[in-house]
Write an enzyme that holds these catalytic residues in place. Structure first.
Site, PDB file in Angstrom:
ATOM      1  N   CYS A 171      -4.367   1.589  27.484  1.00  0.00           N
ATOM      2  CA  CYS A 171      -4.281   2.492  26.234  1.00  0.00           C
ATOM      3  C   CYS A 171      -4.268   4.082  26.950  1.00  0.00           C
ATOM      4  O   CYS A 171      -3.140   4.499  27.413  1.00  0.00           O
ATOM      5  CB  CYS A 171      -5.741   2.373  25.616  1.00  0.00           C
TER       6      CYS A 171
ATOM      7  N   HIS B 105      -6.553  -3.741  24.545  1.00  0.00           N
ATOM      8  CA  HIS B 105      -7.697  -3.458  25.566  1.00  0.00           C
ATOM      9  C   HIS B 105      -8.062  -4.987  26.076  1.00  0.00           C
ATOM     10  O   HIS B 105      -8.959  -5.411  25.176  1.00  0.00           O
ATOM     11  CB  HIS B 105      -8.817  -2.811  24.658  1.00  0.00           C
TER      12      HIS B 105
ATOM     13  N   GLU C  64     -10.518  -5.650  28.024  1.00  0.00           N
ATOM     14  CA  GLU C  64     -12.016  -5.567  28.257  1.00  0.00           C
ATOM     15  C   GLU C  64     -12.718  -5.580  26.973  1.00  0.00           C
ATOM     16  O   GLU C  64     -13.897  -5.660  27.061  1.00  0.00           O
ATOM     17  CB  GLU C  64     -12.297  -4.174  28.859  1.00  0.00           C
TER      18      GLU C  64
END
Lengths: 229, 80
Positions: free
Chosen positions: A86, A203, A205
């Site tokens: 990002c 993302h 994560e």
């Protein structure tokens, strides 16, 4: 076990998640402050999401001149693994480690939702354990994710197989209907020519443990672990 | 000395903001509006009276940080 360095800029807001996932997988993770002038012996440098310097001027434009970024560029040029997610992707394009730029989303809106992406190449350290053509459900959360590059640059990305992720439908169809932000060629993530620097808008994560809706992002960490083993 | 740096998207780069502003203008009845491009204007004060030196310095600054050469061009105006 690998060593991860998570870079923290003023305005980073995914740094804790980016720390959390590698650490629950048994890796040694350290935060590295943007004013530091050396990395902490990383195997992987993780540039997290957020709004470094408030996205002033352009997303990633100011962070690019942080002292630590020179070290990251040096590390990447020696072949070190760098993952920019990002805002991290935006910083990587600003440094020139990755080609192109991330512009404002087509509909000018901040988009925060689950998104399917298709894995376009398994020939990177980040996707080595994933079958090409696999569809992953990984959340996106950005306003500047509209990837652009000139025609020549796009051709080079295609010829070298540098496009790693493309936005797609749940069934894996890459179409304009499945493109959340107007990104050129539905591009959601690319690697450099050396294939050691990955920038991606989704993302991983945020989708890498059982307590959340999708675990698909874990595949990237598994690939890295396989590569580094 | 005061200066202005205008940072604009290259003509072949799509400008989503400009497009939405144009649609809004058309919706409001400004029907002759055909194209809108949104740019940035950065006002700068320099501690020099040397116009040539100012221009060289601003060009370097614009190249390095104020504009992204992938997508943007810039133009410098020095004030009298």
């Amino acid at each position: 076990m690998a060593r991860f360095n998570v870079i923290v800029f003023p305005g980073s807001n995914c740094d804790r998640d980016s720390f959390h996932i590698p650490s629950i997988r048994g890796h040694e993770v350290e935060f590295v402050w943007h004013k530091d002038t050396s990395l902490s012996r990383p195997d992987v440098v993780y540039l997290p999401g957020g709004f470094s310097y408030g996205d002033y001027l352009r997303a990633g434009a100011i962070a690019r001149f942080s002292p630590i970024v020179n070290e990251i560029v040096r590390f990447a040029k020696r072949g070190g693994l760098v993952l920019g997610v990002c805002n991290g992707f935006q910083v990587l394009t600003e440094t020139g480690l990755l080609p192109g730029a991330l512009m404002m989303n087509r509909d000018l809106q901040f988009i925060c939702r689950h998104q399917h992406v298709r894995v376009e190449t398994a020939e990177t350290p980040f996707t080595g354990g994933i079958h090409t053509g696999s569809v992953l459900d990984i959340p996106i959360a950005h306003k500047e994710g509209n990837y652009t590059i000139d025609a020549e640059g796009l051709q080079r990305l295609r010829d070298n197989g540098q496009v790693v992720f493309r936005y797609c439908s749940a069934g894996g169809e890459v179409s304009s209907a499945a493109n959340p932000n107007g990104s050129l060629d539905n591009i959601a993530g690319i690697v450099n020519e050396g294939r050691n620097v990955l920038g991606m808008m989704p993302h991983p994560e945020r989708a890498a443990e059982d307590v959340v809706v999708s675990r698909d992002g874990a595949a990237l960490f598994e690939s890295l672990e396989k590569f580094l083993a | 000395m005061k200066a202005k740096v205008f940072v604009s998207l290259k003509p072949d780069v799509l400008d989503p903001q400009g497009k939405v502003v144009m649609q809004t203008l058309n919706n409001l009845g400004y029907n002759s509006v055909r194209q809108v491009r949104v740019s940035k204007m950065i006002e700068i004060e320099l501690d020099t009276a040397d116009r040539e030196a100012a221009r060289v310095e601003l060009e370097r600054a614009a190249d390095k940080v104020l504009a992204n050469p992938n997508t943007e061009t810039f133009r410098i105006e020095l004030e009298d």
